[in-house]
Scaffold this active site. Structure first.
Site, PDB file in Angstrom:
ATOM      1  N   TYR A 171       9.009 -11.928  -8.670  1.00  0.00           N
ATOM      2  CA  TYR A 171       7.925 -12.277  -9.600  1.00  0.00           C
ATOM      3  C   TYR A 171       8.103 -13.666 -10.192  1.00  0.00           C
ATOM      4  CZ  TYR A 171       6.061  -7.590  -9.442  1.00  0.00           C
ATOM      5  OH  TYR A 171       5.497  -6.424  -9.021  1.00  0.00           O
TER       6      TYR A 171
ATOM      7  N   LYS B  97      18.215  -1.476  -4.495  1.00  0.00           N
ATOM      8  CA  LYS B  97      18.339  -1.405  -3.035  1.00  0.00           C
ATOM      9  C   LYS B  97      19.535  -2.290  -2.666  1.00  0.00           C
ATOM     10  CE  LYS B  97      16.678  -0.135   0.990  1.00  0.00           C
ATOM     11  NZ  LYS B  97      16.650   1.251   1.466  1.00  0.00           N
TER      12      LYS B  97
ATOM     13  N   ASP C 169      14.882   3.983  -2.230  1.00  0.00           N
ATOM     14  CA  ASP C 169      14.063   4.839  -1.342  1.00  0.00           C
ATOM     15  C   ASP C 169      14.281   6.319  -1.647  1.00  0.00           C
ATOM     16  OD1 ASP C 169      16.614   4.455  -0.322  1.00  0.00           O
ATOM     17  OD2 ASP C 169      15.982   4.010   1.725  1.00  0.00           O
TER      18      ASP C 169
ATOM     19  N   ASP D  63       7.674  -2.010 -10.763  1.00  0.00           N
ATOM     20  CA  ASP D  63       6.221  -1.993 -10.583  1.00  0.00           C
ATOM     21  C   ASP D  63       5.819  -0.778  -9.737  1.00  0.00           C
ATOM     22  OD1 ASP D  63       3.613  -2.815 -10.670  1.00  0.00           O
ATOM     23  OD2 ASP D  63       3.888  -4.613  -9.462  1.00  0.00           O
TER      24      ASP D  63
HETATM   25  O1  LIG Z   1      -0.154  -9.126 -12.766  1.00  0.00           O
HETATM   26  C1  LIG Z   1      -0.756  -8.406 -11.981  1.00  0.00           C
HETATM   27  O2  LIG Z   1      -1.861  -8.712 -11.536  1.00  0.00           O
HETATM   28  C2  LIG Z   1      -0.184  -7.095 -11.562  1.00  0.00           C
HETATM   29  C3  LIG Z   1       0.902  -6.641 -12.488  1.00  0.00           C
HETATM   30  C4  LIG Z   1       1.294  -5.239 -12.278  1.00  0.00           C
HETATM   31  O3  LIG Z   1       0.966  -4.576 -11.324  1.00  0.00           O
HETATM   32  C5  LIG Z   1       2.100  -4.608 -13.318  1.00  0.00           C
HETATM   33  O4  LIG Z   1       2.522  -5.259 -14.252  1.00  0.00           O
HETATM   34  O5  LIG Z   1       2.347  -3.397 -13.216  1.00  0.00           O
HETATM   35 MG   LIG Z   2       1.747  -2.593 -11.372  1.00  0.00          MG
END
Ligand SMILES: O=C(O)CCC(=O)C(=O)O
Ligand SMILES: [Mg+2]
Ligand SMILES: NC(=O)C1=CN([C@@H]2O[C@H](COP(=O)(O)OP(=O)(O)OC[C@H]3O[C@@H](n4cnc5c(N)ncnc54)[C@H](OP(=O)(O)O)[C@@H]3O)[C@@H](O)[C@H]2O)C=CC1
Length: 422
Positions: free
Chosen positions: A151, A221, A287, A311
Protein backbone atom coordinates in the site's frame (compact mmCIF):
# COMPACT_ATOMS: atom_id res chain seq x y z
CA UNK A 1 -21.48 28.14 29.96
CA UNK A 2 -21.28 25.27 27.48
CA UNK A 3 -17.92 23.69 27.11
CA UNK A 4 -17.48 23.51 23.33
CA UNK A 5 -14.87 23.18 20.64
CA UNK A 6 -11.96 20.99 19.78
CA UNK A 7 -11.12 17.58 21.17
CA UNK A 8 -7.55 17.70 22.45
CA UNK A 9 -5.12 15.26 23.98
CA UNK A 10 -2.68 15.65 26.84
CA UNK A 11 -0.44 12.91 28.20
CA UNK A 12 -2.31 10.39 26.12
CA UNK A 13 -5.71 11.33 27.60
CA UNK A 14 -8.46 12.81 25.43
CA UNK A 15 -10.10 16.00 26.57
CA UNK A 16 -13.59 16.04 25.06
CA UNK A 17 -15.72 19.17 25.33
CA UNK A 18 -19.47 18.69 25.88
CA UNK A 19 -20.13 20.15 22.43
CA UNK A 20 -17.38 18.38 20.53
CA UNK A 21 -16.53 19.46 16.99
CA UNK A 22 -15.96 16.46 14.72
CA UNK A 23 -14.84 16.86 11.10
CA UNK A 24 -16.57 14.55 8.61
CA UNK A 25 -16.01 13.55 4.99
CA UNK A 26 -19.31 12.71 3.33
CA UNK A 27 -17.79 10.21 0.89
CA UNK A 28 -18.43 9.22 -2.72
CA UNK A 29 -21.05 6.91 -4.24
CA UNK A 30 -23.38 5.75 -1.47
CA UNK A 31 -21.45 7.92 1.03
CA UNK A 32 -24.08 10.71 1.17
CA UNK A 33 -27.00 8.25 1.54
CA UNK A 34 -25.25 6.58 4.46
CA UNK A 35 -23.88 9.72 6.07
CA UNK A 36 -27.28 11.45 6.22
CA UNK A 37 -28.72 8.39 7.97
CA UNK A 38 -25.75 7.72 10.26
CA UNK A 39 -25.29 11.31 11.43
CA UNK A 40 -28.97 11.50 12.48
CA UNK A 41 -28.66 8.31 14.53
CA UNK A 42 -25.46 9.48 16.23
CA UNK A 43 -26.94 12.90 17.00
CA UNK A 44 -30.17 11.34 18.28
CA UNK A 45 -28.36 8.98 20.65
CA UNK A 46 -26.14 11.72 22.09
CA UNK A 47 -29.16 14.00 22.58
CA UNK A 48 -31.14 11.27 24.32
CA UNK A 49 -28.27 9.90 26.43
CA UNK A 50 -27.24 13.29 27.80
CA UNK A 51 -30.51 15.31 27.62
CA UNK A 52 -28.87 17.85 25.34
CA UNK A 53 -25.87 18.49 27.63
CA UNK A 54 -23.56 16.84 25.12
CA UNK A 55 -23.61 17.34 21.37
CA UNK A 56 -21.67 16.33 18.27
CA UNK A 57 -20.97 19.44 16.20
CA UNK A 58 -20.19 18.31 12.65
CA UNK A 59 -17.64 20.18 10.55
CA UNK A 60 -17.53 19.15 6.91
CA UNK A 61 -14.14 18.68 5.28
CA UNK A 62 -13.74 17.81 1.62
CA UNK A 63 -12.22 14.77 -0.07
CA UNK A 64 -12.98 12.76 -3.19
CA UNK A 65 -15.41 13.81 -5.89
CA UNK A 66 -16.99 16.61 -3.88
CA UNK A 67 -13.55 18.07 -3.15
CA UNK A 68 -12.54 17.80 -6.81
CA UNK A 69 -15.72 19.49 -8.01
CA UNK A 70 -15.41 22.32 -5.51
CA UNK A 71 -11.63 22.88 -5.33
CA UNK A 72 -10.00 21.02 -8.24
CA UNK A 73 -8.16 18.79 -5.75
CA UNK A 74 -9.06 15.28 -4.63
CA UNK A 75 -7.61 15.66 -1.14
CA UNK A 76 -7.09 19.34 -0.26
CA UNK A 77 -4.38 20.21 2.25
CA UNK A 78 -7.05 22.05 4.28
CA UNK A 79 -8.75 18.70 4.96
CA UNK A 80 -5.57 17.16 6.31
CA UNK A 81 -4.85 20.29 8.37
CA UNK A 82 -8.34 20.32 9.88
CA UNK A 83 -8.24 16.65 10.87
CA UNK A 84 -4.74 17.12 12.23
CA UNK A 85 -6.07 20.02 14.32
CA UNK A 86 -9.35 18.45 15.47
CA UNK A 87 -7.83 15.02 16.20
CA UNK A 88 -10.93 12.86 15.62
CA UNK A 89 -12.90 12.57 12.37
CA UNK A 90 -15.39 10.26 10.67
CA UNK A 91 -15.70 9.54 6.96
CA UNK A 92 -17.74 7.89 4.27
CA UNK A 93 -16.04 5.74 1.62
CA UNK A 94 -14.00 7.30 -1.19
CA UNK A 95 -13.60 5.95 -4.73
CA UNK A 96 -10.22 4.75 -6.03
CA UNK A 97 -9.78 4.12 -9.77
CA UNK A 98 -8.43 0.68 -10.76
CA UNK A 99 -5.25 0.11 -12.76
CA UNK A 100 -4.35 3.79 -13.14
CA UNK A 101 -5.42 7.30 -12.16
CA UNK A 102 -4.88 8.80 -8.73
CA UNK A 103 -3.85 6.69 -5.74
CA UNK A 104 -6.28 5.83 -2.96
CA UNK A 105 -7.41 8.84 -0.95
CA UNK A 106 -8.33 6.50 1.89
CA UNK A 107 -4.78 5.20 2.01
CA UNK A 108 -3.41 8.75 1.62
CA UNK A 109 -5.37 9.94 4.68
CA UNK A 110 -3.98 7.03 6.73
CA UNK A 111 -0.43 7.68 5.55
CA UNK A 112 -0.48 11.48 5.84
CA UNK A 113 -1.82 11.35 9.41
CA UNK A 114 0.24 8.24 10.23
CA UNK A 115 -2.89 6.38 11.36
CA UNK A 116 -0.94 3.19 11.67
CA UNK A 117 -3.66 0.93 13.07
CA UNK A 118 -6.77 -0.09 11.17
CA UNK A 119 -8.96 -1.49 13.93
CA UNK A 120 -11.88 -3.60 12.73
CA UNK A 121 -13.94 -5.47 15.32
CA UNK A 122 -16.07 -8.31 13.95
CA UNK A 123 -19.04 -9.44 16.05
CA UNK A 124 -22.40 -11.01 15.38
CA UNK A 125 -25.76 -9.31 15.87
CA UNK A 126 -28.51 -11.81 16.64
CA UNK A 127 -30.83 -12.32 13.68
CA UNK A 128 -28.46 -11.12 10.95
CA UNK A 129 -28.43 -13.61 8.06
CA UNK A 130 -25.05 -15.34 7.75
CA UNK A 131 -23.61 -18.03 5.46
CA UNK A 132 -22.22 -20.02 8.41
CA UNK A 133 -24.00 -22.22 10.97
CA UNK A 134 -22.77 -20.51 14.13
CA UNK A 135 -21.94 -16.91 13.27
CA UNK A 136 -21.96 -16.07 17.00
CA UNK A 137 -18.67 -18.01 17.30
CA UNK A 138 -16.97 -15.28 15.33
CA UNK A 139 -15.86 -12.55 17.73
CA UNK A 140 -12.55 -11.17 16.52
CA UNK A 141 -10.79 -7.84 16.42
CA UNK A 142 -8.50 -7.15 13.49
CA UNK A 143 -5.44 -4.94 13.91
CA UNK A 144 -4.35 -4.23 10.35
CA UNK A 145 -1.09 -2.35 9.79
CA UNK A 146 -2.16 0.74 7.88
CA UNK A 147 0.91 2.57 6.56
CA UNK A 148 3.27 0.00 5.02
CA UNK A 149 3.23 -3.05 2.74
CA UNK A 150 2.42 -2.80 -0.95
CA UNK A 151 0.00 0.00 0.00
CA UNK A 152 3.04 2.29 0.18
CA UNK A 153 2.37 2.74 -3.54
CA UNK A 154 5.95 2.03 -4.68
CA UNK A 155 5.14 0.38 -7.96
CA UNK A 156 6.29 0.80 -11.53
CA UNK A 157 4.30 0.28 -14.69
CA UNK A 158 5.27 -2.30 -17.27
CA UNK A 159 7.38 -0.70 -20.04
CA UNK A 160 8.22 2.48 -18.06
CA UNK A 161 11.79 3.79 -17.83
CA UNK A 162 11.65 3.20 -14.07
CA UNK A 163 10.72 -0.46 -14.37
CA UNK A 164 13.38 -1.07 -17.02
CA UNK A 165 16.03 0.52 -14.78
CA UNK A 166 14.90 -1.40 -11.72
CA UNK A 167 14.81 -4.76 -13.49
CA UNK A 168 18.24 -4.14 -15.00
CA UNK A 169 19.56 -3.16 -11.56
CA UNK A 170 18.17 -6.34 -9.98
CA UNK A 171 19.63 -8.48 -12.75
CA UNK A 172 23.05 -6.80 -12.89
CA UNK A 173 23.63 -6.07 -9.21
CA UNK A 174 21.78 -8.89 -7.47
CA UNK A 175 21.99 -11.52 -10.14
CA UNK A 176 18.20 -11.88 -10.12
CA UNK A 177 17.23 -14.49 -12.72
CA UNK A 178 13.67 -15.33 -11.85
CA UNK A 179 11.66 -12.44 -13.17
CA UNK A 180 9.79 -14.70 -15.53
CA UNK A 181 8.94 -12.13 -18.24
CA UNK A 182 11.29 -9.17 -17.64
CA UNK A 183 10.28 -7.29 -20.80
CA UNK A 184 6.63 -7.10 -19.80
CA UNK A 185 6.64 -7.03 -16.00
CA UNK A 186 5.40 -4.29 -13.73
CA UNK A 187 7.03 -4.21 -10.28
CA UNK A 188 5.74 -3.46 -6.79
CA UNK A 189 7.78 -3.06 -3.62
CA UNK A 190 6.65 -4.24 -0.21
CA UNK A 191 8.25 -2.41 2.72
CA UNK A 192 7.63 -3.96 6.16
CA UNK A 193 9.61 -2.47 9.05
CA UNK A 194 10.44 -3.38 12.60
CA UNK A 195 9.02 -0.08 13.95
CA UNK A 196 5.85 -0.40 11.89
CA UNK A 197 5.30 -3.95 13.04
CA UNK A 198 6.12 -3.36 16.67
CA UNK A 199 3.89 -0.32 17.12
CA UNK A 200 0.98 -2.23 15.56
CA UNK A 201 1.47 -5.37 17.66
CA UNK A 202 2.05 -3.26 20.79
CA UNK A 203 -1.33 -1.59 20.22
CA UNK A 204 -2.98 -4.97 19.66
CA UNK A 205 -1.55 -6.38 22.87
CA UNK A 206 -2.50 -3.32 24.90
CA UNK A 207 -6.02 -3.71 23.52
CA UNK A 208 -6.11 -7.46 24.26
CA UNK A 209 -5.03 -6.86 27.87
CA UNK A 210 -7.44 -3.96 28.43
CA UNK A 211 -10.40 -5.84 26.95
CA UNK A 212 -9.61 -9.15 28.65
CA UNK A 213 -9.13 -10.99 25.37
CA UNK A 214 -7.64 -14.47 25.26
CA UNK A 215 -5.23 -14.58 22.34
CA UNK A 216 -3.42 -12.61 19.67
CA UNK A 217 -2.72 -14.27 16.33
CA UNK A 218 0.00 -12.89 14.04
CA UNK A 219 -1.18 -13.60 10.49
CA UNK A 220 1.53 -13.72 7.82
CA UNK A 221 2.81 -15.48 4.73
CA UNK A 222 6.32 -15.68 6.14
CA UNK A 223 7.13 -19.02 4.55
CA UNK A 224 7.17 -17.32 1.14
CA UNK A 225 7.94 -13.65 1.93
CA UNK A 226 10.61 -14.31 4.52
CA UNK A 227 12.04 -10.85 5.10
CA UNK A 228 8.74 -8.98 5.09
CA UNK A 229 5.91 -11.21 6.33
CA UNK A 230 8.30 -13.61 8.10
CA UNK A 231 10.01 -10.68 9.79
CA UNK A 232 6.57 -9.38 10.86
CA UNK A 233 5.99 -12.63 12.69
CA UNK A 234 9.41 -12.53 14.38
CA UNK A 235 9.10 -8.89 15.43
CA UNK A 236 5.59 -9.57 16.69
CA UNK A 237 6.83 -12.32 19.02
CA UNK A 238 9.76 -10.11 20.02
CA UNK A 239 7.60 -7.19 21.12
CA UNK A 240 5.29 -9.57 23.02
CA UNK A 241 8.13 -11.20 24.95
CA UNK A 242 10.29 -8.13 25.49
CA UNK A 243 7.58 -5.63 26.44
CA UNK A 244 4.69 -7.65 27.84
CA UNK A 245 6.65 -10.18 29.90
CA UNK A 246 4.44 -12.38 32.06
CA UNK A 247 1.19 -10.91 30.69
CA UNK A 248 1.66 -13.11 27.62
CA UNK A 249 2.61 -16.68 26.72
CA UNK A 250 3.96 -17.08 23.20
CA UNK A 251 4.23 -20.04 20.89
CA UNK A 252 7.96 -19.27 20.77
CA UNK A 253 8.06 -19.94 24.49
CA UNK A 254 6.03 -23.10 23.92
CA UNK A 255 8.62 -24.33 21.38
CA UNK A 256 11.50 -23.56 23.74
CA UNK A 257 9.87 -25.52 26.58
CA UNK A 258 9.02 -28.37 24.21
CA UNK A 259 12.61 -28.61 23.06
CA UNK A 260 13.98 -28.57 26.60
CA UNK A 261 11.36 -30.56 28.50
CA UNK A 262 9.05 -32.20 25.98
CA UNK A 263 5.50 -31.75 24.70
CA UNK A 264 3.66 -32.46 27.95
CA UNK A 265 5.61 -29.76 29.77
CA UNK A 266 4.95 -27.29 26.94
CA UNK A 267 1.21 -28.11 26.93
CA UNK A 268 1.07 -27.69 30.69
CA UNK A 269 2.87 -24.35 30.50
CA UNK A 270 0.32 -23.12 27.95
CA UNK A 271 -2.71 -24.31 29.93
CA UNK A 272 -1.29 -22.76 33.12
CA UNK A 273 -0.82 -19.51 31.21
CA UNK A 274 -4.42 -19.67 29.94
CA UNK A 275 -5.71 -20.35 33.45
CA UNK A 276 -3.72 -17.36 34.72
CA UNK A 277 -5.45 -15.15 32.14
CA UNK A 278 -2.31 -14.54 30.07
CA UNK A 279 -2.73 -13.59 26.41
CA UNK A 280 -1.63 -16.49 24.21
CA UNK A 281 0.43 -15.05 21.35
CA UNK A 282 0.47 -17.36 18.35
CA UNK A 283 0.82 -17.15 14.58
CA UNK A 284 -0.87 -18.52 11.53
CA UNK A 285 0.07 -18.61 7.86
CA UNK A 286 -2.45 -16.54 5.94
CA UNK A 287 -3.87 -19.25 3.64
CA UNK A 288 -4.71 -21.74 6.37
CA UNK A 289 -5.87 -18.86 8.57
CA UNK A 290 -8.57 -18.04 6.03
CA UNK A 291 -9.79 -21.63 6.25
CA UNK A 292 -9.64 -21.86 10.04
CA UNK A 293 -11.55 -18.63 10.70
CA UNK A 294 -14.42 -20.38 8.92
CA UNK A 295 -14.03 -23.86 10.38
CA UNK A 296 -12.80 -23.01 13.92
CA UNK A 297 -13.54 -19.32 14.56
CA UNK A 298 -13.61 -19.77 18.35
CA UNK A 299 -9.84 -20.31 18.30
CA UNK A 300 -9.18 -16.75 17.19
CA UNK A 301 -9.59 -13.52 19.05
CA UNK A 302 -7.38 -10.49 18.41
CA UNK A 303 -5.62 -10.68 15.04
CA UNK A 304 -2.60 -8.61 13.98
CA UNK A 305 -1.49 -8.56 10.38
CA UNK A 306 -0.07 -6.48 7.57
CA UNK A 307 -1.95 -4.14 5.28
CA UNK A 308 -2.94 -6.41 2.36
CA UNK A 309 -3.72 -9.47 4.48
CA UNK A 310 -5.75 -7.22 6.77
CA UNK A 311 -7.75 -5.89 3.86
CA UNK A 312 -8.68 -9.40 2.68
CA UNK A 313 -9.29 -10.76 6.18
CA UNK A 314 -11.58 -7.79 7.01
CA UNK A 315 -14.02 -8.50 4.20
CA UNK A 316 -13.85 -12.29 4.72
CA UNK A 317 -14.66 -12.02 8.42
CA UNK A 318 -17.37 -9.43 7.76
CA UNK A 319 -19.08 -12.00 5.51
CA UNK A 320 -19.22 -14.48 8.37
CA UNK A 321 -21.27 -12.16 10.56
CA UNK A 322 -23.60 -10.89 7.85
CA UNK A 323 -21.50 -8.93 5.39
CA UNK A 324 -19.95 -5.63 4.67
CA UNK A 325 -23.16 -3.77 5.54
CA UNK A 326 -22.38 -4.27 9.22
CA UNK A 327 -18.59 -3.96 9.38
CA UNK A 328 -17.21 -0.93 11.23
CA UNK A 329 -13.66 0.32 11.66
CA UNK A 330 -11.27 2.99 12.80
CA UNK A 331 -7.87 4.23 11.68
CA UNK A 332 -5.89 5.19 14.76
CA UNK A 333 -2.53 6.55 15.83
CA UNK A 334 -2.33 5.58 19.52
CA UNK A 335 0.66 7.89 20.03
CA UNK A 336 -0.75 11.20 18.75
CA UNK A 337 -4.42 10.45 19.49
CA UNK A 338 -5.49 11.01 15.87
CA UNK A 339 -8.27 8.78 14.60
CA UNK A 340 -10.58 8.59 11.59
CA UNK A 341 -13.57 6.30 11.92
CA UNK A 342 -14.88 4.64 8.75
CA UNK A 343 -16.74 1.59 7.47
CA UNK A 344 -14.90 -1.40 6.02
CA UNK A 345 -16.91 -1.24 2.79
CA UNK A 346 -16.44 1.00 -0.23
CA UNK A 347 -18.62 3.35 -2.24
CA UNK A 348 -20.90 0.64 -3.75
CA UNK A 349 -21.43 2.95 -6.75
CA UNK A 350 -24.30 1.00 -8.34
CA UNK A 351 -26.48 1.93 -5.34
CA UNK A 352 -25.43 5.61 -5.15
CA UNK A 353 -28.35 7.96 -4.50
CA UNK A 354 -30.90 5.13 -4.23
CA UNK A 355 -31.34 5.41 -0.45
CA UNK A 356 -30.93 1.66 -0.36
CA UNK A 357 -27.72 0.41 1.27
CA UNK A 358 -27.18 -0.53 4.89
CA UNK A 359 -25.85 2.38 6.97
CA UNK A 360 -24.92 0.11 9.91
CA UNK A 361 -21.19 0.00 9.13
CA UNK A 362 -20.80 3.77 9.39
CA UNK A 363 -23.21 3.92 12.34
CA UNK A 364 -21.16 1.28 14.19
CA UNK A 365 -17.98 3.16 13.25
CA UNK A 366 -19.68 6.10 14.96
CA UNK A 367 -20.35 3.86 17.97
CA UNK A 368 -16.61 3.11 18.06
CA UNK A 369 -15.98 6.85 17.91
CA UNK A 370 -18.37 7.54 20.80
CA UNK A 371 -16.63 4.85 22.86
CA UNK A 372 -13.27 6.39 21.96
CA UNK A 373 -14.58 9.73 23.29
CA UNK A 374 -15.82 8.03 26.47
CA UNK A 375 -19.47 8.69 25.54
CA UNK A 376 -20.37 5.09 26.28
CA UNK A 377 -24.01 5.69 27.24
CA UNK A 378 -24.80 6.99 23.74
CA UNK A 379 -22.73 4.23 22.15
CA UNK A 380 -24.56 1.49 24.09
CA UNK A 381 -27.91 3.01 23.22
CA UNK A 382 -27.17 2.70 19.49
CA UNK A 383 -25.86 -0.85 19.81
CA UNK A 384 -29.02 -1.91 21.65
CA UNK A 385 -31.19 -0.14 19.11
CA UNK A 386 -29.45 -1.99 16.25
CA UNK A 387 -29.98 -5.28 18.09
CA UNK A 388 -33.66 -4.50 18.65
CA UNK A 389 -34.29 -3.28 15.10
CA UNK A 390 -32.66 -6.30 13.48
CA UNK A 391 -34.51 -8.62 15.86
CA UNK A 392 -37.77 -7.02 14.66
CA UNK A 393 -36.69 -7.90 11.10
CA UNK A 394 -36.82 -4.32 9.86
CA UNK A 395 -33.72 -4.25 7.66
CA UNK A 396 -32.16 -2.90 4.46
CA UNK A 397 -32.01 -4.87 1.17
CA UNK A 398 -28.79 -6.74 1.97
CA UNK A 399 -30.28 -8.52 4.97
CA UNK A 400 -33.87 -8.62 3.64
CA UNK A 401 -32.84 -10.71 0.61
CA UNK A 402 -31.54 -13.43 2.95
CA UNK A 403 -34.17 -13.28 5.73
CA UNK A 404 -37.59 -14.86 5.88
CA UNK A 405 -40.39 -12.49 6.82
CA UNK A 406 -38.26 -9.35 6.75
CA UNK A 407 -39.59 -5.86 6.12
CA UNK A 408 -37.20 -4.19 3.67
CA UNK A 409 -36.69 -0.50 4.34
CA UNK A 410 -34.60 2.25 2.76
CA UNK A 411 -31.39 3.60 4.30
CA UNK A 412 -33.22 6.63 5.70
CA UNK A 413 -36.13 4.54 7.00
CA UNK A 414 -33.72 2.18 8.75
CA UNK A 415 -32.21 5.23 10.47
CA UNK A 416 -35.74 6.38 11.49
CA UNK A 417 -36.36 2.96 12.99
CA UNK A 418 -33.06 3.03 14.88
CA UNK A 419 -33.86 6.48 16.28
CA UNK A 420 -37.33 5.26 17.32
CA UNK A 421 -35.72 2.27 19.09
CA UNK A 422 -33.03 4.27 20.93
O1 LIG B 1 -8.78 2.78 -0.61
C1 LIG B 1 -9.51 2.03 -1.24
O2 LIG B 1 -10.07 2.38 -2.27
C2 LIG B 1 -9.77 0.64 -0.74
C3 LIG B 1 -9.42 0.49 0.70
C4 LIG B 1 -9.92 -0.75 1.30
O3 LIG B 1 -10.36 -1.68 0.66
C5 LIG B 1 -9.91 -0.85 2.75
O4 LIG B 1 -9.40 0.02 3.43
O5 LIG B 1 -10.43 -1.85 3.28
MG1 LIG C 1 -10.98 -3.32 1.88
N1 LIG D 1 -12.37 2.85 2.92
C1 LIG D 1 -12.91 3.13 1.77
O1 LIG D 1 -13.30 4.26 1.51
C2 LIG D 1 -13.05 2.05 0.75
C3 LIG D 1 -13.22 2.39 -0.56
N2 LIG D 1 -13.37 1.44 -1.52
C4 LIG D 1 -13.60 1.88 -2.89
O2 LIG D 1 -14.99 1.73 -3.19
C5 LIG D 1 -15.15 1.50 -4.59
C6 LIG D 1 -16.06 0.29 -4.83
O3 LIG D 1 -15.41 -0.86 -4.35
P1 LIG D 1 -16.00 -2.33 -4.35
O4 LIG D 1 -14.86 -3.26 -4.44
O5 LIG D 1 -17.10 -2.44 -5.33
O6 LIG D 1 -16.56 -2.57 -2.88
P2 LIG D 1 -17.81 -1.97 -2.10
O7 LIG D 1 -17.60 -2.30 -0.68
O8 LIG D 1 -18.03 -0.54 -2.43
O9 LIG D 1 -19.07 -2.75 -2.68
C7 LIG D 1 -19.07 -4.11 -2.98
C8 LIG D 1 -20.41 -4.73 -2.67
O10 LIG D 1 -20.56 -4.82 -1.26
C9 LIG D 1 -21.89 -4.62 -0.87
N3 LIG D 1 -21.97 -3.38 -0.07
C10 LIG D 1 -21.09 -2.35 0.02
N4 LIG D 1 -21.52 -1.44 0.87
C11 LIG D 1 -22.69 -1.89 1.36
C12 LIG D 1 -23.61 -1.36 2.30
N5 LIG D 1 -23.42 -0.20 2.92
N6 LIG D 1 -24.73 -2.08 2.55
C13 LIG D 1 -24.94 -3.26 1.96
N7 LIG D 1 -24.11 -3.81 1.07
C14 LIG D 1 -22.98 -3.11 0.78
C15 LIG D 1 -22.69 -4.51 -2.16
O11 LIG D 1 -23.02 -5.87 -2.48
P3 LIG D 1 -24.19 -6.41 -3.44
O12 LIG D 1 -23.79 -6.03 -4.81
O13 LIG D 1 -24.13 -7.88 -3.20
O14 LIG D 1 -25.47 -5.82 -3.03
C16 LIG D 1 -21.65 -3.94 -3.11
O15 LIG D 1 -21.94 -4.15 -4.46
C17 LIG D 1 -13.73 1.33 -5.17
O16 LIG D 1 -13.38 2.54 -5.77
C18 LIG D 1 -12.89 1.05 -3.95
O17 LIG D 1 -11.57 1.45 -4.15
C19 LIG D 1 -13.42 0.09 -1.19
C20 LIG D 1 -13.26 -0.30 0.11
C21 LIG D 1 -13.02 0.65 1.18
Amino acid sequence: MTNEGKITVSNGVLNVPDHATVPFIIGDGTGPDIWHAASRVLEGAVEKAYNGKRKLVWKEVLAGEKAFNETGEWLPQATLDTIEEYLIAIKGPLTTPIGGGFRSLNVALRQELDLYTCLRPVRYFEGVPSPVKRPEDCDMVIFRENTEDIYAGIEYKEGSDEVKKLIKFLQDEFNVKNIRFPETSGLGIKPISEEGTKRLVRGALNYAIKEGRKSLTLVHKGNIMKFTEGAFKNWGYEVAEEEFGDKVFTWNEYDRIKEEKGTDAANKAQSDAEAAGKIIVKDSIADIFLQQILTRPKEFDVVATMNLNGDYVSDALAAQVGGIGIAPGANINYLTGHAIFEATHGTAPKYAGLDKVNPSSVILSGVMMLEHLGWNEAADMITKSIEKTIASKVVTYDFARLMDGATEVKTSEFADELIKNL
